[in-house]
Write a protein that holds these residues in place. Structure first.
Motif, PDB file in Angstrom:
ATOM      1  N   GLU A 257       0.774  -1.143   0.081  1.00  0.00           N
ATOM      2  CA  GLU A 257       0.143  -0.005  -0.102  1.00  0.00           C
ATOM      3  C   GLU A 257       0.805   1.332   0.016  1.00  0.00           C
ATOM      4  O   GLU A 257       0.638   2.237  -0.653  1.00  0.00           O
ATOM      5  CB  GLU A 257      -0.742   0.130   1.146  1.00  0.00           C
ATOM      6  CG  GLU A 257      -1.725   1.301   1.342  1.00  0.00           C
ATOM      7  CD  GLU A 257      -2.755   0.991   2.223  1.00  0.00           C
ATOM      8  OE1 GLU A 257      -3.747   2.152   2.701  1.00  0.00           O
ATOM      9  OE2 GLU A 257      -2.576   0.197   3.296  1.00  0.00           O
ATOM     10  N   HIS A 258       1.961   1.311   0.827  1.00  0.00           N
ATOM     11  CA  HIS A 258       3.038   2.528   0.800  1.00  0.00           C
ATOM     12  C   HIS A 258       4.201   2.330   0.099  1.00  0.00           C
ATOM     13  O   HIS A 258       4.848   3.121   0.113  1.00  0.00           O
ATOM     14  CB  HIS A 258       3.290   2.839   2.471  1.00  0.00           C
ATOM     15  CG  HIS A 258       2.152   2.932   3.348  1.00  0.00           C
ATOM     16  ND1 HIS A 258       1.053   4.104   3.268  1.00  0.00           N
ATOM     17  CD2 HIS A 258       1.290   2.230   4.073  1.00  0.00           C
ATOM     18  CE1 HIS A 258       0.122   4.235   3.787  1.00  0.00           C
ATOM     19  NE2 HIS A 258       0.208   2.727   4.433  1.00  0.00           N
ATOM     20  N   ARG A 259       4.120   1.482  -0.848  1.00  0.00           N
ATOM     21  CA  ARG A 259       5.436   1.004  -1.465  1.00  0.00           C
ATOM     22  C   ARG A 259       6.594   1.165  -0.892  1.00  0.00           C
ATOM     23  O   ARG A 259       7.537   1.894  -1.150  1.00  0.00           O
ATOM     24  CB  ARG A 259       5.394   1.983  -2.778  1.00  0.00           C
ATOM     25  CG  ARG A 259       4.106   2.106  -3.597  1.00  0.00           C
ATOM     26  CD  ARG A 259       4.017   0.787  -4.433  1.00  0.00           C
ATOM     27  NE  ARG A 259       3.101   0.985  -5.480  1.00  0.00           N
ATOM     28  CZ  ARG A 259       1.894   0.680  -5.239  1.00  0.00           C
ATOM     29  NH1 ARG A 259       1.366   0.011  -4.186  1.00  0.00           N
ATOM     30  NH2 ARG A 259       0.911   0.549  -6.298  1.00  0.00           N
ATOM     31  N   LEU A 260       6.657   0.453   0.223  1.00  0.00           N
ATOM     32  CA  LEU A 260       7.901   0.247   1.119  1.00  0.00           C
ATOM     33  C   LEU A 260       8.919  -0.891   0.843  1.00  0.00           C
ATOM     34  O   LEU A 260       8.400  -1.753   0.820  1.00  0.00           O
ATOM     35  CB  LEU A 260       7.392   0.192   2.672  1.00  0.00           C
ATOM     36  CG  LEU A 260       6.432   1.331   3.137  1.00  0.00           C
ATOM     37  CD1 LEU A 260       5.883   0.845   4.710  1.00  0.00           C
ATOM     38  CD2 LEU A 260       7.070   2.585   2.982  1.00  0.00           C
TER      39      LEU A 260
ATOM     40  N   HIS B 268       8.308   5.541   7.824  1.00  0.00           N
ATOM     41  CA  HIS B 268       6.847   5.311   7.872  1.00  0.00           C
ATOM     42  C   HIS B 268       6.430   5.425   9.238  1.00  0.00           C
ATOM     43  O   HIS B 268       5.359   6.137   9.700  1.00  0.00           O
ATOM     44  CB  HIS B 268       6.296   4.367   6.851  1.00  0.00           C
ATOM     45  CG  HIS B 268       4.942   4.413   6.797  1.00  0.00           C
ATOM     46  ND1 HIS B 268       4.134   5.214   6.283  1.00  0.00           N
ATOM     47  CD2 HIS B 268       3.989   3.527   7.272  1.00  0.00           C
ATOM     48  CE1 HIS B 268       2.748   4.853   6.411  1.00  0.00           C
ATOM     49  NE2 HIS B 268       2.831   3.735   7.036  1.00  0.00           N
TER      50      HIS B 268
ATOM     51  N   GLU C   6      -1.201   0.618  12.043  1.00  0.00           N
ATOM     52  CA  GLU C   6      -0.184   0.559  11.169  1.00  0.00           C
ATOM     53  C   GLU C   6       1.209   0.757  11.877  1.00  0.00           C
ATOM     54  O   GLU C   6       2.211  -0.122  11.533  1.00  0.00           O
ATOM     55  CB  GLU C   6      -0.295   1.746  10.175  1.00  0.00           C
ATOM     56  CG  GLU C   6      -1.195   1.421   8.967  1.00  0.00           C
ATOM     57  CD  GLU C   6      -0.870   2.244   7.860  1.00  0.00           C
ATOM     58  OE1 GLU C   6      -0.057   2.996   7.700  1.00  0.00           O
ATOM     59  OE2 GLU C   6      -2.059   2.741   7.230  1.00  0.00           O
TER      60      GLU C   6
ATOM     61  N   CYS D  97       4.411  -1.850  11.518  1.00  0.00           N
ATOM     62  CA  CYS D  97       5.606  -1.505  11.256  1.00  0.00           C
ATOM     63  C   CYS D  97       6.672  -2.093  12.421  1.00  0.00           C
ATOM     64  O   CYS D  97       7.867  -2.508  12.102  1.00  0.00           O
ATOM     65  CB  CYS D  97       5.633   0.015  11.330  1.00  0.00           C
ATOM     66  SG  CYS D  97       5.271   0.559   9.779  1.00  0.00           S
TER      67      CYS D  97
END
Length: 202
Positions: free
Chosen positions: A86-89, A98, A145, A149
């Motif tokens: 979703e966050h292109r991590l 993030h 979230e 992480c």
């Protein structure tokens, strides 16, 4: 800690076995006010403080618990994968950045909610309560979230440690092979070594 320190433990009123184990300097406010596990969960739910783990499991144990079910482990994998996509991590550094951003957002929203809690004007009470619920929902989503992480960081650290141990084991094995080869060569008969030297000299 001073010898007269009192320790407050989160043991509910309907946990008699755990309550019986309390020491003289330990107490439980849940038991004091006759609050059960369900009461505590309902209170956390009402304030938006319930751990997101309870959305898919009946207990909130540590992720590495050996008693974790396949459902819990599968959910952990799916949640992490969804967050990364979703966050292109792509790197651990990006995950940590993030996470830091999430922490800042949570602190800002928490401060806004705190201001609303302190307001006592009765005419705006309904609107204030709606704003508080909205902020609480946002904080809860961001905290979810944040926890993911943290899980990714823990998993990465564990994998790095396993890779380090594997490299050390491989290096030790290479050293043992070299030592065995050295011993094997050193244990050859003197005649064999002499013949080899003689042929070389001839």
């Amino acid at each position: 800690m001073p010898h007269d320190t009192v320790y407050y433990l989160g043991i509910a009123a309907d946990e008699p076995i755990r309550l019986a184990r309390l020491k003289a300097n330990q107490t439980s406010l849940l038991a004091k006010y006759n609050l059960t596990e369900n009461d505590a969960q309902a209170m956390c739910q009402a304030e938006g403080l319930l751990s997101p783990l309870y959305a898919f499991t009946g207990r909130g144990g540590c992720w590495f618990c050996p008693n974790a079910s396949m459902r819990e482990l599968r959910h952990r994998y799916q949640q992490q994968t969804h967050l990364l996509w979703e966050h292109r991590l792509q790197t651990l550094a990006e995950v940590q950045a993030h996470k830091s951003n999430l922490e800042n957002q949570i602190e800002q929203l928490a401060r806004q909610r705190k201001v609303l809690y302190r307001q006592k004007q009765e005419p705006e009470r309904a609107a204030r309560e709606e704003q508080i619920q909205k902020l609480t929902k946002q904080i809860k989503a961001l905290c979810h979230e944040f926890y993911i992480c943290t899980d990714i960081e823990a998993d990465a650290a564990m994998m790095q440690e396993k890779l380090r141990q594997a490299e050390l084991a491989a290096q030790q094995e290479r050293n043992e092979v070299k030592e065995d080869e050295y011993k094997r060569r050193s244990s050859r008969p003197d005649g064999a070594r002499g013949a080899s030297v003689f042929r070389g000299g001839y």
